[in-house]
Design an enzyme around this catalytic site. Structure first.
Site, PDB file in Angstrom:
ATOM      1  N   SER A 133      13.395   5.555 -13.668  1.00 51.52           N
ATOM      2  CA  SER A 133      12.349   6.275 -14.387  1.00 51.52           C
ATOM      3  C   SER A 133      12.237   7.703 -13.885  1.00 51.52           C
ATOM      4  CB  SER A 133      11.022   5.531 -14.214  1.00 51.52           C
ATOM      5  OG  SER A 133       9.945   6.394 -14.440  1.00 51.52           O
ATOM      6  N   SER A 134      12.210   7.871 -12.572  1.00 59.37           N
ATOM      7  CA  SER A 134      12.059   9.217 -12.012  1.00 59.37           C
ATOM      8  C   SER A 134      13.267  10.084 -12.308  1.00 59.37           C
ATOM      9  CB  SER A 134      11.859   9.156 -10.505  1.00 59.37           C
ATOM     10  OG  SER A 134      10.623   8.588 -10.207  1.00 59.37           O
ATOM     11  N   SER A 154      -1.423  26.560  -7.043  1.00 63.86           N
ATOM     12  CA  SER A 154      -1.003  27.934  -7.341  1.00 63.86           C
ATOM     13  C   SER A 154      -1.445  28.373  -8.738  1.00 63.86           C
ATOM     14  CB  SER A 154       0.525  28.064  -7.233  1.00 63.86           C
ATOM     15  OG  SER A 154       0.951  27.700  -5.951  1.00 63.86           O
ATOM     16  N   LYS A 201       3.989  30.161   1.912  1.00 61.21           N
ATOM     17  CA  LYS A 201       3.132  29.769   0.798  1.00 61.21           C
ATOM     18  C   LYS A 201       1.661  29.819   1.197  1.00 61.21           C
ATOM     19  CE  LYS A 201       5.329  26.627  -2.397  1.00 61.21           C
ATOM     20  NZ  LYS A 201       6.648  27.143  -2.575  1.00 61.21           N
ATOM     21  N   TYR A 240       8.646  16.042  -0.116  1.00 59.51           N
ATOM     22  CA  TYR A 240       8.436  17.294  -0.843  1.00 59.51           C
ATOM     23  C   TYR A 240       8.283  17.058  -2.337  1.00 59.51           C
ATOM     24  CZ  TYR A 240       8.774  19.658   3.448  1.00 59.51           C
ATOM     25  OH  TYR A 240       8.482  20.057   4.708  1.00 59.51           O
ATOM     26  N   THR A 266       7.109  27.071   4.170  1.00 60.15           N
ATOM     27  CA  THR A 266       5.812  26.428   3.965  1.00 60.15           C
ATOM     28  C   THR A 266       4.706  27.380   4.375  1.00 60.15           C
ATOM     29  OG1 THR A 266       6.957  24.400   4.595  1.00 60.15           O
ATOM     30  CG2 THR A 266       4.588  24.264   4.336  1.00 60.15           C
ATOM     31  N   HIS A 316       0.840  -1.204   0.000  1.00 59.44           N
ATOM     32  CA  HIS A 316       0.000   0.000   0.000  1.00 59.44           C
ATOM     33  C   HIS A 316       0.872   1.251   0.000  1.00 59.44           C
ATOM     34  CE1 HIS A 316      -2.750   3.150   1.202  1.00 59.44           C
ATOM     35  NE2 HIS A 316      -2.036   3.348   2.293  1.00 59.44           N
ATOM     36  N   TRP A 373       7.081   0.495   3.789  1.00 62.91           N
ATOM     37  CA  TRP A 373       7.580   1.225   2.620  1.00 62.91           C
ATOM     38  C   TRP A 373       8.991   1.759   2.859  1.00 62.91           C
ATOM     39  CZ3 TRP A 373       8.733   6.439   1.197  1.00 62.91           C
ATOM     40  CH2 TRP A 373       8.664   7.359   2.249  1.00 62.91           C
ATOM     41  N   HIS A 383      15.053  13.739  11.381  1.00 62.13           N
ATOM     42  CA  HIS A 383      13.895  13.871  12.277  1.00 62.13           C
ATOM     43  C   HIS A 383      13.016  12.612  12.221  1.00 62.13           C
ATOM     44  CE1 HIS A 383      11.310  16.178   9.044  1.00 62.13           C
ATOM     45  NE2 HIS A 383      11.336  14.895   8.808  1.00 62.13           N
ATOM     46  N   HIS A 384      13.312  11.723  11.275  1.00 63.75           N
ATOM     47  CA  HIS A 384      12.628  10.432  11.289  1.00 63.75           C
ATOM     48  C   HIS A 384      13.313   9.448  12.218  1.00 63.75           C
ATOM     49  CE1 HIS A 384       9.988  11.372   7.858  1.00 63.75           C
ATOM     50  NE2 HIS A 384      10.988  12.165   7.496  1.00 63.75           N
ATOM     51  N   GLU A 387      11.826  13.294  -0.555  1.00 61.95           N
ATOM     52  CA  GLU A 387      10.756  12.611  -1.277  1.00 61.95           C
ATOM     53  C   GLU A 387       9.371  13.126  -0.869  1.00 61.95           C
ATOM     54  OE1 GLU A 387      10.454  10.580  -3.648  1.00 61.95           O
ATOM     55  OE2 GLU A 387       8.438   9.771  -3.398  1.00 61.95           O
ATOM     56  N   ARG A 418       1.705   1.912  15.315  1.00 62.32           N
ATOM     57  CA  ARG A 418       1.444   1.672  13.906  1.00 62.32           C
ATOM     58  C   ARG A 418       1.952   0.288  13.519  1.00 62.32           C
ATOM     59  NH1 ARG A 418       5.844   5.598  10.804  1.00 62.32           N
ATOM     60  NH2 ARG A 418       4.864   4.727   8.965  1.00 62.32           N
ATOM     61  N   HIS A 473      13.056  12.138   3.158  1.00 65.02           N
ATOM     62  CA  HIS A 473      12.436  13.427   3.444  1.00 65.02           C
ATOM     63  C   HIS A 473      12.299  14.304   2.206  1.00 65.02           C
ATOM     64  CE1 HIS A 473      10.477  16.441   5.713  1.00 65.02           C
ATOM     65  NE2 HIS A 473      11.113  17.268   4.910  1.00 65.02           N
ATOM     66  N   ASP A 480       7.649  19.985 -27.304  1.00 61.49           N
ATOM     67  CA  ASP A 480       7.653  18.694 -26.624  1.00 61.49           C
ATOM     68  C   ASP A 480       8.662  18.780 -25.494  1.00 61.49           C
ATOM     69  OD1 ASP A 480       7.551  15.951 -25.934  1.00 61.49           O
ATOM     70  OD2 ASP A 480       7.090  15.416 -28.002  1.00 61.49           O
TER      71      ASP A 480
HETATM   72  C1  HEM Z   1       6.489  21.433   8.555  1.00 61.24           C
HETATM   73  C2  HEM Z   1       6.664  20.400   7.856  1.00 61.24           C
HETATM   74  C3  HEM Z   1       6.893  18.979   8.377  1.00 61.24           C
HETATM   75  C4  HEM Z   1       7.527  18.537   9.482  1.00 61.24           C
HETATM   76  C5  HEM Z   1       8.211  19.362  10.535  1.00 61.24           C
HETATM   77  C6  HEM Z   1       7.432  17.105   9.489  1.00 61.24           C
HETATM   78  C7  HEM Z   1       7.967  16.276  10.473  1.00 61.24           C
HETATM   79  C8  HEM Z   1       7.863  14.913  10.480  1.00 61.24           C
HETATM   80  C9  HEM Z   1       8.477  14.047  11.428  1.00 61.24           C
HETATM   81  C10 HEM Z   1       9.325  14.517  12.618  1.00 61.24           C
HETATM   82  C11 HEM Z   1       8.180  12.773  11.118  1.00 61.24           C
HETATM   83  C12 HEM Z   1       8.677  11.514  11.825  1.00 61.24           C
HETATM   84  C13 HEM Z   1       7.729  11.068  12.849  1.00 61.24           C
HETATM   85  C14 HEM Z   1       8.138   9.753  13.438  1.00 61.24           C
HETATM   86  O1  HEM Z   1       8.289   8.771  12.704  1.00 61.24           O
HETATM   87  O2  HEM Z   1       8.271   9.715  14.679  1.00 61.24           O
HETATM   88  C15 HEM Z   1       7.372  12.819   9.945  1.00 61.24           C
HETATM   89  C16 HEM Z   1       6.889  11.712   9.302  1.00 61.24           C
HETATM   90  C17 HEM Z   1       6.374  11.750   8.030  1.00 61.24           C
HETATM   91  N1  HEM Z   1       6.090  12.881   7.305  1.00 61.24           N
HETATM   92 FE1  HEM Z   1       6.330  14.784   7.905  1.00 61.24          FE
HETATM   93  N2  HEM Z   1       6.756  16.700   8.403  1.00 61.24           N
HETATM   94  C18 HEM Z   1       6.417  17.821   7.692  1.00 61.24           C
HETATM   95  C19 HEM Z   1       5.747  17.848   6.493  1.00 61.24           C
HETATM   96  C20 HEM Z   1       5.489  16.744   5.736  1.00 61.24           C
HETATM   97  C21 HEM Z   1       5.023  16.774   4.400  1.00 61.24           C
HETATM   98  C22 HEM Z   1       4.747  18.025   3.590  1.00 61.24           C
HETATM   99  C23 HEM Z   1       4.907  15.488   4.004  1.00 61.24           C
HETATM  100  C24 HEM Z   1       4.460  14.914   2.702  1.00 61.24           C
HETATM  101  C25 HEM Z   1       3.925  15.518   1.722  1.00 61.24           C
HETATM  102  C26 HEM Z   1       5.292  14.645   5.099  1.00 61.24           C
HETATM  103  C27 HEM Z   1       5.295  13.265   5.066  1.00 61.24           C
HETATM  104  C28 HEM Z   1       5.664  12.467   6.086  1.00 61.24           C
HETATM  105  C29 HEM Z   1       5.652  11.047   6.023  1.00 61.24           C
HETATM  106  C30 HEM Z   1       5.266  10.186   4.824  1.00 61.24           C
HETATM  107  C31 HEM Z   1       6.064  10.586   7.250  1.00 61.24           C
HETATM  108  C32 HEM Z   1       6.119   9.157   7.717  1.00 61.24           C
HETATM  109  C33 HEM Z   1       7.311   8.424   7.342  1.00 61.24           C
HETATM  110  C34 HEM Z   1       7.244   7.038   7.897  1.00 61.24           C
HETATM  111  O3  HEM Z   1       6.659   6.171   7.236  1.00 61.24           O
HETATM  112  O4  HEM Z   1       7.761   6.796   8.981  1.00 61.24           O
HETATM  113  N3  HEM Z   1       5.630  15.436   6.142  1.00 61.24           N
HETATM  114  N4  HEM Z   1       7.200  14.133   9.575  1.00 61.24           N
HETATM  115 CU   LIG Z   2      10.583  14.163   7.083  1.00 60.61          CU
END
Ligand code: HEM
Ligand SMILES: [Cu+2]
Lengths: 201, 629
Positions: free
Chosen positions: B177-178, B276, B339, B265, B336, B83, B147, B310-311, B263, B458, B261, B112
């Site tokens: 591809s990307s 926009s 915007k 964005y 952010t 998923h 994932w 931060h992850h 990614e 989770r 990370h 093109d």
């Molecule tokens: C102010 C902006 C953002 C901050 C400070 C932020 C911060 C964080 C942090 C600290 C985590 C880790 C949490 C943990 O696993 O304990 C997280 C997870 C995640 N964030 Fe954000 N995030 C932001 C914006 C975004 C945006 C814009 C996206 C996507 C479009 C995004 C997608 C994700 C995803 C997919 C995860 C989970 C990753 C996983 O599977 O463990 N985040 N974010």
């Molecule tokens: Cu992140």
């Protein structure tokens, strides 16, 4: 390489040829590729103190370090011959082009030969992908680079082949230039790898 | 617009029935037209969206109540892994690539993409990569480690099926591809702009696609290497991630999140670009602070490379490191936020039309803000210690990815569908879709924050009844079905509108950018003659007074000979060859062993076959190019 684009503008809004711009962008991605490999190598560097053979014993061997230094010089020389080959292609000087493009390919192959020989020596000393972390990260890093050199040699030979079969067409110097860009890049990366793997104490 | 002058390629009449159908299929298989490639990207992504959505519904059904045993734990792992992987790499990313393909060249006034055949190669590598990974379900089991595939769970002694090999090799194809697509976007936007289309006149969607492309080019190699190391670990006896052999599981996390990370964005920036475009069109105002939107995109791109750890707050990095990455994460909130204010400023005092596209764009702002605030919480290490690996994180990521990226993509569909097909989507169905999605997203993902705070981890496949989690989980499952219904309704809307939708005309929304200045759908050559641009909103200014900030807002250049590259089958064949080689690599371990014992198994032959196909295709491709086709 792609044919000139179907766009209405042949030179491009930035004043650069599109193919060259694409190659530069691609090299940005290659830089990150090698950066990741080097980071991996550095992660394990000096940490393997349990499973022999140890890096410091293998790499600081004076004659092996000497051979690799000479090999580095070989690759650097190939960058020079590449410049001369491109000059030949641009001036339509066939003799110059063929001499130097083949010289470049030969130097590249020589580099690969020496590298394979080095690998054989290390394997005889008991080093392998699975022997220890040094073996794994060393072989993956230098092997990846070697693969790039091999692709480069292939491209050089392709350039020579194309010059022979299709002659010096209008697009030809550009194709050579782009292959040259790649070749210089591969050389440059080796200098960095050489310093990190062989010179860093 | 200008009458069709110059030498235009002729369109041929198609036969009816089966022959006609086959011709269409072959046309699409060999096309190098960025618009057709874009349509295939969008269509394939939508199929993957439905498949990924089905997996999500299975997951949510299993979680609907405590102690359910509808799905075995092992299958559950495969489902949530596929998923996530599907939604990220086969739905959201290629949706963005699809819109980029279709609209970026038109928006900058090009004929093109910079490399049309390479563009086809990107498409086919994506498609074959996705199919390849899905084949794992039939060939012994799908990937099952999430994932993000944390080591050492992914090593061969814990993940015994070939699922992880499928994941690594399939994702490698998607990555190639990307990367190729990103290079193509960068060169097209920077180098093929029409006269007068200065960088600071490019539509914001183009801007965001360019930033996204740079992120991809610079971040994908890191995960590529991470996966190659994993492949070596699994198959060739290295121990990169195996701690007891001196390896380092955290190396995986660093390499993965250094990509991961940026990614996120990559997924959100194009959606930001879409809205926009949509907001100013339906507020009938220029975007508020064009440069701020553009440059904050660049700032986000840069900062995106500085926050990956931060992850990993909870893995035990030194406090100073945690603090640094926390600071970065907070900083990224600034551009952010900028915007968000730009978008609100655009709406402010506008003459707003609440079309479906506009509703989705406004919905994006609201839901993205909620997701972003969740992110700021998580960016604080002490808070993260409490809620990492809980449903709070799941809530955060789904708010930004579904409420943000996907909702933005839907806005794009309602906005651009008339341009791509010549027909409008039904607004009534569209608004129902909007209501189903906003309700569904709120019901599904908002309670996740609460459940996370209540401690629900989770990636668990069930839970006990005495935890107090049942009610919220049931509500969430209900919400998920609403989202599913919305997606099906959208599909119905598309199919119905294709046949009998209201005819759109060239410019149904009174648009500002160049795509509205050509017919719907645009001809193969996009513009009969080169547009000459004198304004940031060339078509709008052209319609309303005619003056741009340097001379005429939009003029059509002199007639010229139009050369379009001819169709080619070789990009597809090349991508197919790559897939064949990957199939041989799947059983690399058996390969290594079979060489060691001197018995050639079939695998090297398969790899070789793939390489031969690749070389053969490349040779023919090159011959076509040399022949000037
Ligand atoms: C102010 C902006 C953002 C901050 C400070 C932020 C911060 C964080 C942090 C600290 C985590 C880790 C949490 C943990 O696993 O304990 C997280 C997870 C995640 N964030 Fe954000 N995030 C932001 C914006 C975004 C945006 C814009 C996206 C996507 C479009 C995004 C997608 C994700 C995803 C997919 C995860 C989970 C990753 C996983 O599977 O463990 N985040 N974010
Ligand atoms: Cu992140």
């Amino acid at each position: 390489m792609e044919n000139s684009t179907p766009s209405n503008h042949s030179v491009g809004s930035l004043g650069v040829d599109s193919k060259k711009l694409g190659m530069w962008t691609f090299m940005g991605s290659e830089v990150m590729l090698f950066a990741s490999l080097i980071a991996t190598y550095l992660t394990f560097r000096g940490k393997d103190t349990v499973n022999p053979p140890f890096a410091h014993e293998l790499l600081n061997h004076p004659d092996s370090a000497f051979i690799v230094a000479v090999n580095t010089l070989v690759l650097l020389c190939s960058s020079l011959t590449m410049v001369l080959a491109l000059d030949g292609a641009e001036r339509g000087n066939r003799r110059k082009f063929f001499t130097f493009i083949l010289a470049t390919a030969a130097l590249g192959s020589l580099f690969l030969g020496v590298q394979i020989n080095e690998y054989a020596g290390l394997i005889r000393e008991g080093l392998s992908l699975s022997a220890n972390q040094f073996g794994a990260s060393f072989f993956v890093l230098t092997g990846f680079h070697g693969m790039h050199v091999a692709i480069g040699v292939f491209l050089l030979l392709y350039a020579a082949f194309r010059g022979k079969v299709q002659g010096f067409t209008r697009e030809f110097p550009l194709a050579v230039e782009i292959i040259g860009l790649y070749w210089h890049f591969v050389d440059l990366v080796w200098v960095v790898i050489f310093m990190i793997v062989y010179l860093l104490k | 617009m200008a009458a069709h002058v110059g030498t235009l390629p002729r369109t041929r009449k198609k036969p009816e029935g089966l022959t006609g159908f086959l011709i269409t299929v072959i046309d699409y298989m060999t096309t190098v037209d960025h618009k057709r490639i874009g349509v295939m990207y969008l269509g394939a992504s939508f199929v993957f969206l439905l498949v990924g959505g089905l997996e999500a519904l299975l997951i949510r059904t299993q979680l609907g109540a405590s102690n359910l045993k509808l799905i075995a734990p092992d299958l559950y792992n495969q489902l949530f892994t596929m998923h996530g992987t599907t939604m990220v790499f086969m739905a959201v990313m290629p949706f963005n690539a699809g819109f980029g393909n279709y609209f970026l060249p038109i928006m900058v006034g090009a004929r093109d993409m910079a490399y049309p055949r390479l563009n086809a190669l990107s498409l086919w590598t994506f498609l074959f990569g996705g199919l390849f990974m899905y084949a794992s379900f039939l060939l012994g089991g799908a990937p099952n480690a999430g994932w993000f595939s944390y080591a050492p769970l992914t090593e061969s002694n814990y993940s015994v099926t070939h699922g992880m090999d499928f994941w690594v090799l399939g994702l490698q194809m998607l990555g190639v591809s990307s990367t190729l697509g990103a290079i193509n976007f960068i060169v097209t936007a920077l180098n093929l702009r029409a006269p007068g289309m200065r960088i600071n006149r490019m539509p914001l969607f183009v801007w965001m696609t360019v930033v996204t492309s740079f992120l991809l080019v610079l971040s994908l190699p890191s995960v590529s290497i991470a996966m190659i190391l994993l492949l070596f670990d699994r198959n060739l006896g290295t121990n990169f991630y195996i701690a007891k052999m001196g390896g380092d599981p955290l190396l995986w996390q660093h390499l993965f999140w250094f990509f991961g990370h940026p990614e996120v964005y990559v997924m959100i920036l194009p959606a930001m670009g879409i809205i926009s475009e949509v907001l100013p069109t339906f507020a009938r105002k220029p975007i508020f602070g064009y440069s701020f939107v553009a440059y904050s995109g660049i700032a986000i791109g840069f900062l995106g490379f500085t926050v990956w750890a931060h992850h990993m707050f909870a893995v035990g990095m030194p406090p100073i490191v945690n603090a640094a990455f926390s600071l970065g994460s907070m900083l990224i909130g600034v551009p952010t936020g900028v915007k968000i204010f730009n978008w609100i400023g655009t709406l402010w005092g506008g003459n707003i039309r609440y079309s479906t596209a506009m509703l989705f764009a406004i919905g994006f702002i609201g839901m993205f803000v909620i997701g972003g605030i969740g992110g700021v919480f998580l960016g604080s290490p002490p808070v993260d210690y409490q809620i990492t690996d809980t449903y709070f994180v799941v809530g955060h990521l789904h708010y930004v990815l579904v409420g943000g990226a996907l909702v933005g993509i839907m806005s794009g569909f309602y906005y651009w569908f008339p341009k791509m097909t010549g027909r409008l989507l039904s607004e009534a169905l569209g608004k129902t879709h909007f209501v189903l999605w906003t309700t569904g997203i709120t019901l599904t993902f908002l309670p996740m924050h609460l459940l996370g705070i209540l401690g629900m981890p989770r990636r668990i496949y069930t839970y006990y009844g005495d935890m107090g989690w049942d009610t919220w989980n049931l509500i969430q499952t209900f919400g998920a079905y609403l989202i599913g219904a919305g997606a099906l309704l959208f599909l119905f809307n598309v199919l119905k509108s294709l046949r009998s939708g209201e005819v759109a005309g060239n410019d149904p929304w009174d648009g500002a950018t160049l795509e509205w200045a050509t017919s719907s759908p645009p001809p193969a050559y996009n513009f009969a003659t080169t547009p000459i641009v004198g304004s940031r909103r060339p078509y709008w200014d052209h319609k309303h007074g005619g003056q741009g900030d340097s001379g005429a807002a939009l003029e059509m250049g002199a007639p010229e000979h139009i050369h379009l590259p001819s169709p080619s089958i070789w990009p597809m064949v090349l991508a197919f060859g790559v897939m064949v080689a990957m199939t041989g690599m799947l059983y690399m371990k058996d390969l290594a062993e079979s060489w060691a014992i001197g018995d050639m198994s079939v695998n090297p032959v398969v790899v070789l076959l793939g390489v031969v196909i690749v070389l053969f295709a490349a040779m023919n491709w090159q011959n076509e190019v040399s022949a000037g086709k």
